[in-house]
Design a protein around this motif. Structure first.
Motif, PDB file in Angstrom:
ATOM      1  N   GLY A  96      31.244 -77.921 109.953  1.00  0.00           N
ATOM      2  CA  GLY A  96      29.801 -78.037 110.086  1.00  0.00           C
ATOM      3  C   GLY A  96      29.132 -76.936 109.290  1.00  0.00           C
ATOM      4  N   THR A  97      28.171 -77.296 108.450  1.00  0.00           N
ATOM      5  CA  THR A  97      27.452 -76.326 107.628  1.00  0.00           C
ATOM      6  C   THR A  97      26.193 -75.874 108.341  1.00  0.00           C
ATOM      7  OG1 THR A  97      26.250 -78.103 106.496  1.00  0.00           O
ATOM      8  CG2 THR A  97      28.332 -77.371 105.516  1.00  0.00           C
ATOM      9  N   GLY A  98      25.716 -74.673 107.991  1.00  0.00           N
ATOM     10  CA  GLY A  98      24.542 -74.177 108.695  1.00  0.00           C
ATOM     11  C   GLY A  98      23.699 -73.213 107.889  1.00  0.00           C
ATOM     12  N   ARG A  99      22.408 -73.216 108.223  1.00  0.00           N
ATOM     13  CA  ARG A  99      21.509 -72.138 107.805  1.00  0.00           C
ATOM     14  C   ARG A  99      21.334 -71.260 109.036  1.00  0.00           C
ATOM     15  NH1 ARG A  99      15.963 -73.987 105.447  1.00  0.00           N
ATOM     16  NH2 ARG A  99      15.916 -75.055 107.437  1.00  0.00           N
ATOM     17  N   HIS A 100      22.189 -70.266 109.161  1.00  0.00           N
ATOM     18  CA  HIS A 100      22.169 -69.432 110.358  1.00  0.00           C
ATOM     19  C   HIS A 100      20.952 -68.521 110.331  1.00  0.00           C
ATOM     20  CE1 HIS A 100      23.967 -67.605 113.868  1.00  0.00           C
ATOM     21  NE2 HIS A 100      23.714 -66.417 113.346  1.00  0.00           N
TER      22      HIS A 100
END
Length: 218
Positions: A96-100
């Motif tokens: 899962g990719t994210g903009r943390h």
């Protein structure tokens, strides 16, 4: 920080001290320029890590441990700042990719603002295959200005968890649990709450809500 998904829940782990009286920790290195390990998972006897990097031109990566202090870079298909979750499903590795959102911590401002939220599968030739974007259909549009954590944007997929032969996940900044239907298809299975993590316990799927309550899926 260890991952919310329980990717190794079917494995039995044990160890012996080999007659040593003073066990110690061994430094296994730092994957890239990671400041946060969002996920650790064992798949087919190999250890994988998903990371956060905070520089303006840096991105999170998926890494495979190669012994000692060596890690092999498997990249990031989007260029966003985080690979926040890793799971083994149907014989493949899914991430899962994210903009943390780094605000409110010592990490400071989020400098890489490329949105994540999409799921990818790592193919046998180590290329990335798109597997959809959980919850994006009715999410807050990317161009809408927001602040804080409950933005409603589907920009950070996390807690990939396998339950009864299906793959589930949540989106960190919006509500709901999402189930994978194959290809790029995801459907919401309810729980109109912002969820932090999923786990399987005694044959049931549990969700920890932001703020503390726990729910069981039936």
């Amino acid at each position: 920080v260890t991952p919310p998904a329980q990717a190794c829940r079917r494995h039995l782990h044990f160890g012996i001290d080999n007659g040593r009286e003073d066990p110690s920790w061994q430094d296994c290195g730092r994957p890239g320029n990671a400041v946060f390990i969002g996920a650790l998972a064992v798949v087919d006897g190999l250890l994988y890590a998903g990371t956060l990097e905070t520089g303006p031109h840096e991105m999170g990566h998926l890494w495979r441990y190669d012994g000692g202090q060596k890690w092999v870079d498997l990249g990031n298909p989007l260029g966003c700042n985080s690979i926040h979750t890793v799971a083994a499903f149907d014989g493949s590795i899914y991430v899962g990719t994210g903009r943390h959102n780094c605000q409110g911590s010592v990490l400071g401002e989020t400098l890489n603002t490329i949105p994540g939220g999409k799921i990818y599968r790592l193919a046998e030739d180590e290329t990335w295959v798109a597997c959809g974007h959980p919850g994006h259909e009715d999410a807050t549009p990317e161009e809408a200005p927001t602040s804080g954590f409950s933005t409603g944007k589907a920009d950070e997929a996390q807690a990939l968890t396998v339950f009864e032969g299906n793959l589930y996940c949540v989106s960190n900044h919006r509500r709901g649990v999402f189930r994978y239907g194959g290809g790029e298809d995801w459907s919401c299975v309810g729980l109109d709450q912002r969820i932090m993590t999923l786990t399987v316990y005694r044959g049931d799927l549990y969700a920890l809500l932001n703020g503390g309550p726990v729910y069981r899926y039936e």
